[in-house]
Design a protein around this motif. Structure first.
Motif, PDB file in Angstrom:
ATOM      1  N   LYS A 166       0.833  -1.209   0.000  1.00 44.15           N
ATOM      2  CA  LYS A 166       0.000   0.000   0.000  1.00 44.15           C
ATOM      3  C   LYS A 166       0.864   1.254   0.000  1.00 44.15           C
ATOM      4  CE  LYS A 166      -3.888  -2.216   2.376  1.00 44.15           C
ATOM      5  NZ  LYS A 166      -4.692  -2.273   3.623  1.00 44.15           N
ATOM      6  N   ILE A 167       1.967   1.221   0.738  1.00 42.90           N
ATOM      7  CA  ILE A 167       2.869   2.377   0.746  1.00 42.90           C
ATOM      8  C   ILE A 167       3.501   2.549  -0.626  1.00 42.90           C
ATOM      9  CG2 ILE A 167       5.013   3.313   1.685  1.00 42.90           C
ATOM     10  CD1 ILE A 167       4.312   2.021   4.354  1.00 42.90           C
ATOM     11  N   ALA A 168       3.974   1.460  -1.228  1.00 38.62           N
ATOM     12  CA  ALA A 168       4.587   1.549  -2.552  1.00 38.62           C
ATOM     13  C   ALA A 168       3.609   2.098  -3.585  1.00 38.62           C
ATOM     14  CB  ALA A 168       5.104   0.180  -2.980  1.00 38.62           C
ATOM     15  N   ALA A 169       2.333   1.776  -3.430  1.00 42.51           N
ATOM     16  CA  ALA A 169       1.317   2.264  -4.373  1.00 42.51           C
ATOM     17  C   ALA A 169       1.145   3.769  -4.304  1.00 42.51           C
ATOM     18  CB  ALA A 169      -0.018   1.572  -4.108  1.00 42.51           C
ATOM     19  N   LEU A 170       1.621   4.388  -3.223  1.00 41.06           N
ATOM     20  CA  LEU A 170       1.497   5.837  -3.083  1.00 41.06           C
ATOM     21  C   LEU A 170       2.375   6.594  -4.078  1.00 41.06           C
ATOM     22  CD1 LEU A 170       1.472   6.172   0.813  1.00 41.06           C
ATOM     23  CD2 LEU A 170      -0.487   6.349  -0.741  1.00 41.06           C
ATOM     24  N   THR A 171       3.249   5.891  -4.803  1.00 35.64           N
ATOM     25  CA  THR A 171       4.050   6.556  -5.829  1.00 35.64           C
ATOM     26  C   THR A 171       3.160   7.197  -6.881  1.00 35.64           C
ATOM     27  OG1 THR A 171       4.237   4.462  -7.043  1.00 35.64           O
ATOM     28  CG2 THR A 171       6.032   5.040  -5.531  1.00 35.64           C
ATOM     29  N   GLU A 172       1.945   6.672  -7.043  1.00 35.86           N
ATOM     30  CA  GLU A 172       1.000   7.229  -8.011  1.00 35.86           C
ATOM     31  C   GLU A 172      -0.001   8.183  -7.359  1.00 35.86           C
ATOM     32  OE1 GLU A 172       1.656   6.543 -11.041  1.00 35.86           O
ATOM     33  OE2 GLU A 172       3.127   4.966 -10.581  1.00 35.86           O
ATOM     34  N   GLN A 173       0.124   8.401  -6.046  1.00 33.15           N
ATOM     35  CA  GLN A 173      -0.837   9.235  -5.323  1.00 33.15           C
ATOM     36  C   GLN A 173      -0.111  10.174  -4.361  1.00 33.15           C
ATOM     37  OE1 GLN A 173      -4.453   6.663  -4.119  1.00 33.15           O
ATOM     38  NE2 GLN A 173      -2.775   5.197  -4.247  1.00 33.15           N
ATOM     39  N   PRO A 174       0.661  11.127  -4.888  1.00 33.78           N
ATOM     40  CA  PRO A 174       1.469  11.988  -4.007  1.00 33.78           C
ATOM     41  C   PRO A 174       0.653  12.801  -3.009  1.00 33.78           C
ATOM     42  CG  PRO A 174       1.426  12.824  -6.270  1.00 33.78           C
ATOM     43  CD  PRO A 174       0.852  11.440  -6.302  1.00 33.78           C
ATOM     44  N   ALA A 175      -0.520  13.301  -3.422  1.00 34.45           N
ATOM     45  CA  ALA A 175      -1.333  14.099  -2.499  1.00 34.45           C
ATOM     46  C   ALA A 175      -1.814  13.242  -1.330  1.00 34.45           C
ATOM     47  CB  ALA A 175      -2.519  14.717  -3.231  1.00 34.45           C
ATOM     48  N   LEU A 176      -2.251  12.026  -1.627  1.00 35.55           N
ATOM     49  CA  LEU A 176      -2.691  11.119  -0.571  1.00 35.55           C
ATOM     50  C   LEU A 176      -1.533  10.767   0.340  1.00 35.55           C
ATOM     51  CD1 LEU A 176      -4.722   9.248   0.796  1.00 35.55           C
ATOM     52  CD2 LEU A 176      -4.177   7.508  -0.926  1.00 35.55           C
ATOM     53  N   CYS A 177      -0.376  10.530  -0.229  1.00 34.66           N
ATOM     54  CA  CYS A 177       0.798  10.183   0.572  1.00 34.66           C
ATOM     55  C   CYS A 177       1.093  11.272   1.594  1.00 34.66           C
ATOM     56  CB  CYS A 177       1.996   9.970  -0.345  1.00 34.66           C
ATOM     57  SG  CYS A 177       3.517   9.477   0.523  1.00 34.66           S
ATOM     58  N   ARG A 178       1.091  12.516   1.154  1.00 35.37           N
ATOM     59  CA  ARG A 178       1.386  13.614   2.069  1.00 35.37           C
ATOM     60  C   ARG A 178       0.289  13.763   3.126  1.00 35.37           C
ATOM     61  NH1 ARG A 178       3.826  18.215  -2.116  1.00 35.37           N
ATOM     62  NH2 ARG A 178       5.531  16.906  -2.890  1.00 35.37           N
ATOM     63  N   ALA A 179      -0.946  13.545   2.721  1.00 32.64           N
ATOM     64  CA  ALA A 179      -2.047  13.628   3.681  1.00 32.64           C
ATOM     65  C   ALA A 179      -1.917  12.557   4.761  1.00 32.64           C
ATOM     66  CB  ALA A 179      -3.387  13.505   2.958  1.00 32.64           C
ATOM     67  N   LEU A 180      -1.517  11.351   4.372  1.00 26.49           N
ATOM     68  CA  LEU A 180      -1.358  10.261   5.333  1.00 26.49           C
ATOM     69  C   LEU A 180      -0.205  10.540   6.296  1.00 26.49           C
ATOM     70  CD1 LEU A 180      -1.908   7.169   2.997  1.00 26.49           C
ATOM     71  CD2 LEU A 180      -3.460   8.025   4.766  1.00 26.49           C
ATOM     72  N   LEU A 181       0.886  11.080   5.780  1.00 30.16           N
ATOM     73  CA  LEU A 181       2.006  11.449   6.649  1.00 30.16           C
ATOM     74  C   LEU A 181       1.583  12.504   7.663  1.00 30.16           C
ATOM     75  CD1 LEU A 181       5.144  11.695   4.329  1.00 30.16           C
ATOM     76  CD2 LEU A 181       4.900  10.247   6.343  1.00 30.16           C
ATOM     77  N   ASP A 182       0.864  13.504   7.185  1.00 32.87           N
ATOM     78  CA  ASP A 182       0.411  14.586   8.057  1.00 32.87           C
ATOM     79  C   ASP A 182      -0.526  14.061   9.135  1.00 32.87           C
ATOM     80  OD1 ASP A 182       0.272  17.484   8.647  1.00 32.87           O
ATOM     81  OD2 ASP A 182      -1.827  17.238   8.084  1.00 32.87           O
ATOM     82  N   ARG A 183      -1.452  13.186   8.735  1.00 32.75           N
ATOM     83  CA  ARG A 183      -2.420  12.629   9.673  1.00 32.75           C
ATOM     84  C   ARG A 183      -1.735  11.795  10.754  1.00 32.75           C
ATOM     85  NH1 ARG A 183      -6.389   9.047   6.605  1.00 32.75           N
ATOM     86  NH2 ARG A 183      -6.605  11.014   5.470  1.00 32.75           N
ATOM     87  N   ALA A 184      -0.627  11.131  10.389  1.00 32.65           N
ATOM     88  CA  ALA A 184       0.079  10.272  11.340  1.00 32.65           C
ATOM     89  C   ALA A 184       1.025  11.053  12.242  1.00 32.65           C
ATOM     90  CB  ALA A 184       0.859   9.196  10.589  1.00 32.65           C
ATOM     91  N   GLY A 185       1.227  12.338  11.956  1.00 34.13           N
ATOM     92  CA  GLY A 185       2.078  13.156  12.806  1.00 34.13           C
ATOM     93  C   GLY A 185       3.520  13.248  12.377  1.00 34.13           C
ATOM     94  N   ALA A 186       3.832  12.789  11.154  1.00 34.13           N
ATOM     95  CA  ALA A 186       5.201  12.902  10.640  1.00 34.13           C
ATOM     96  C   ALA A 186       5.325  14.228   9.903  1.00 34.13           C
ATOM     97  CB  ALA A 186       5.518  11.738   9.709  1.00 34.13           C
TER      98      ALA A 186
END
Length: 247
Positions: A61-81
């Motif tokens: 699922k993390i590797a699939a974020l290569t095609e979803q940069p906006a989602l990737c950043r949102a998930l990082l932000d939500r997790a507190g990174a």
């Protein structure tokens, strides 16, 4: 027995078998649904949450974020990174459009040298690796926390050594981890400690094995001499059922 009666008997038997199969399928679906509620990262269809424990499908699922940069950043932000988004850099085969630099925050990751540029999925993998693998291993083995992770670089516009294929470093989808620094100043070095001090060697193998659940590729000194001084970890784009090298 008359033919009509035999046909009726066969039809009844087939119906009964179909009902049994449907009941089994329904029970399996119900079990999967219940399982997905308890451990969402162990099934492929649940949304990724970087704050959840590592599951069977977390790495893919993390590797699939290569095609979803906006989602990737949102998930990082939500997790507190916390991180700093940066403009695209590089060109052609080495263009990086989802780059960022990890920054301080509630769940801080310190990388030395500081502020390396990396693709978002690498940052997501690093965050979960530190929270779920690196820090727990340090507490268990050394009774203290890791203060920093030493690395040899992320983005480097080059081919794989001895090959015409582009390295994952060319798109900042990789990082080479050289060692770790504990709170008391102790340094754990891949080159020196992979086969050295027993506790340090145990720690290095523990974090190497744990990275395999979060990254598409993990290569250590056990792989070849070129990796004697670092752990290469990357988020290479691979098919859903393709092999994920871990050695």
């Amino acid at each position: 027995m008359p033919k009509s009666r035999r046909r009726t008997t066969r039809k009844t038997r087939r119906t009964a078998q179909m009902l049994i199969l449907l009941a089994i399928a329904a029970a399996m679906l119900l079990a999967l649904y219940a399982f997905s509620r308890a451990r969402p990262q162990d099934v492929p269809w649940t949304p990724l949450d970087l704050g959840q424990p590592i599951g069977l499908f977390t790495g893919r699922k993390i590797a699939a974020l290569t095609e979803q940069p906006a989602l990737c950043r949102a998930l990082l932000d939500r997790a507190g990174a916390h991180f700093d988004a940066i403009p695209p850099f590089g060109a052609d085969q080495c263009l990086v459009e989802d780059g960022l630099k990890l920054a301080g925050g509630a769940r801080r990751i310190t990388l030395l040298p500081e502020n390396p540029r990396m693709a978002c999925p690498v940052a997501a993998g690093l965050a979960m690796w530190e929270w779920n693998i690196v820090q727990p291993a340090a507490r268990r083995i050394f009774n203290q926390r890791v203060e920093a992770i030493d690395h040899l670089g992320t983005w480097n516009c080059r081919h794989i050594a001895g090959s015409t294929s582009w390295s994952q470093h060319a798109t900042a989808d990789a990082i080479d981890v050289a060692g770790f620094r504990l709170a008391d100043g102790t340094v754990i070095n891949v080159l020196r400690d992979w086969k050295g001090d027993a506790k340090k060697a145990e720690f290095l193998r523990t974090v190497r094995d744990g990275a395999c659940a979060l990254f598409s590729t993990v290569l250590s000194p056990d792989y070849n001499a070129a990796h004697a001084d670092h752990l290469h970890i990357d988020q290479a784009r691979r098919g859903a059922m393709s092999r994920r090298p871990c050695r």
